[in-house]
Design an enzyme around this catalytic site. Structure first.
Site, mmCIF file in Angstrom:
data_model
loop_
_atom_site.group_PDB
_atom_site.id
_atom_site.type_symbol
_atom_site.label_atom_id
_atom_site.label_comp_id
_atom_site.label_asym_id
_atom_site.label_seq_id
_atom_site.Cartn_x
_atom_site.Cartn_y
_atom_site.Cartn_z
ATOM 1 N N PHE A 131 0.903 -1.188 0.026
ATOM 2 C CA PHE A 131 -0.072 -0.008 -0.016
ATOM 3 C C PHE A 131 0.871 1.127 -0.036
ATOM 4 O O PHE A 131 1.988 1.197 0.678
ATOM 5 C CB PHE A 131 -0.819 -0.009 1.116
ATOM 6 C CG PHE A 131 -1.950 0.928 1.246
ATOM 7 C CD1 PHE A 131 -3.078 0.796 0.286
ATOM 8 C CD2 PHE A 131 -2.001 2.316 1.853
ATOM 9 C CE1 PHE A 131 -4.223 1.766 0.249
ATOM 10 C CE2 PHE A 131 -2.756 3.361 1.688
ATOM 11 C CZ PHE A 131 -4.084 2.977 0.845
ATOM 12 N N TYR A 233 -11.595 1.386 10.262
ATOM 13 C CA TYR A 233 -12.628 1.821 9.657
ATOM 14 C C TYR A 233 -13.261 0.913 8.401
ATOM 15 O O TYR A 233 -14.181 1.386 7.675
ATOM 16 C CB TYR A 233 -12.370 3.365 9.236
ATOM 17 C CG TYR A 233 -11.009 3.428 8.662
ATOM 18 C CD1 TYR A 233 -10.829 2.953 7.182
ATOM 19 C CD2 TYR A 233 -9.842 4.009 9.251
ATOM 20 C CE1 TYR A 233 -9.663 3.313 6.408
ATOM 21 C CE2 TYR A 233 -8.738 4.276 8.666
ATOM 22 C CZ TYR A 233 -8.467 4.004 7.205
ATOM 23 O OH TYR A 233 -7.279 3.724 6.779
#
Length: 417
Positions: A131, A233
């Site tokens: 990422f 989240y």
């Protein structure tokens, strides 16, 4: 009836987690949500929990809330994540800062400890498809500490293989940074084997769990984790920007010196002494005031996970992604779409990448029609399926619209629109 729709409805009737869908805001609407692996739907109970906290705890108790209830919350929730989500014994997991900040703190601490032990260990190993935040953080640390980044080039539909890691690590390796589930392809790394290879070379390993926590079972203690960071989240439904969690193996607590020294990580919080003295245990990896309000919402999903267990969640995740691939093969493959995620469910996380050079435009149009996937270059429409809130019929409905929109785009390209 369309056989694919009939199958979806049978699966929804047999689904042992189907009752949980009704607990999520918006799940009863016609909107198709294929982005639960970026930002999960809010549980209705989380909204009630946050409102109650604002009125009663913050509004009623004010600063008196900074008794043991608020002070201990990062460690209590951390232990719940450790117990229910990543299978780690108590005292090793804490809720703290953003994912980026925790990655920095743990990676920097690991590199410093390794260099102090052996000045020749100045390499950090990471793959080029990790990422972006992970790559940027590691490049920054390497620049700060005079280290070298050793890059691994990977197949974008796969990930780091044991053979690739074995070739990359050696006597100069300080730290290896790897993702459990690829944010792009959903490839699931062979965590035990990759960890073993790094350890055999004398390196520490930092695992990014952002795309697995709450979707794919993690066995932090059994797999021999050194360090890990994950966000809350996505599948944990903590809300936009909810704080990340950090795992530090118990025997490393006294070895690593975290680089962002703050008063919440001191041995005596209210001594306000002239010198920094780190707290024992996981608390030494905390820096500033804990984001209490931002920790409240995720507790609702943690309760669901504790109730049903990660094995059941993983089973539904596999069923959902397998169904999405079956539908894509029948409906979208004739339009030129390929599946750029592993077909072996054991190697696939909670999302599926559907590849076509028209997908950027398709994604934009889908959003206008209340079908919400996301897009990842090159040409990847990412279908994220959250097991607690996604139904099989929702997958069918969303991919039906995807087929319709892709046909429109292709017709326009051919001058037929």
């Amino acid at each position: 009836m369309d056989p694919l729709l009939a199958y979806a409805r049978r699966q929804d009737r047999a689904d042992g987690l189907a009752h949980l869908r009704a607990r999520f805001v918006g799940a009863d609407t016609d909107l198709v949500y294929f982005d639960g692996n970026s930002l999960g739907r809010p549980p209705a109970g989380a909204i009630e929990r946050v409102e109650r906290f604002l009125r009663e705890d913050w509004g009623g108790r004010l600063i008196r809330g900074w008794d043991e209830s608020w002070l201990n919350l990062p460690y209590e929730i951390g232990d719940r994540i450790g117990r229910a989500v990543i299978e780690a014994k108590a005292g090793q997991t804490v809720i703290g800062d953003s994912t980026t900040v925790l990655l920095y703190k743990l990676a920097r601490a690991a590199v410093d400890a390794q260099v102090a032990r052996d000045p020749q260990r100045r390499e950090i190993v990471i793959d080029r498809d990790n990422f972006p935040t992970d790559r940027y953080v590691i490049e920054g640390i390497a620049g700060e500490r005079g280290c070298r980044v050793r890059w691994i080039d990977v197949d974008l539909e796969r990930g780091v293989s044991p053979e690739q890691l074995a070739e990359a690590v050696g006597p100069h390796t300080a730290l290896v940074v790897l993702g459990h589930v690829s944010y792009r392809s959903a490839f699931v790394a062979d965590v035990p084997e990759l960890t073993r290879i790094a350890h055999d070379a004398g390196a520490l390993v930092l695992w990014d769990l952002c795309h697995s926590a709450g979707s794919v079972p993690v066995h932090a203690d059994r797999w021999g984790f050194d360090l890990a960071v994950g966000c809350t989240y996505k599948y944990l439904n903590g809300g936009p920007g909810s704080p990340a969690f950090a795992y530090v193996r118990e025997d490393l607590h006294g070895v690593l010196q975290q680089p962002v020294q703050g008063w919440f990580g001191t041995a005596d919080l209210f001594a306000m002494g002239p010198d920094y003295v780190p707290a024992p245990g996981i608390r030494r990896f905390v820096s500033g005031t804990a984001p209490i309000t931002a920790m409240i919402a995720m507790q609702e999903t943690l309760a669901m996970i504790e109730d049903v267990g990660m094995d059941a969640i993983r089973a539904k995740s596999i069923a959902l992604t397998s169904y999405a691939i079956d539908v894509a093969d029948e409906w979208l493959a004739p339009l030129g779409v390929t599946v750029a995620s592993p077909r072996d469910p054991g190697e696939r996380g909670g999302h599926v990448i559907l590849q076509h050079d028209a997908m950027r435009e398709v994604t934009a149009r889908l959003w206008q029609r209340d079908v919400i996937p996301d897009y990842r270059d090159v040409g990847g429409l990412r279908v994220g399926l959250a097991p607690l809130s996604t139904s099989f019929e929702e997958v069918h409905r969303g991919l039906d619209v995807t087929r319709e929109v892709l046909r429109e785009v292709l017709a326009e390209r051919a001058g037929l629109g």
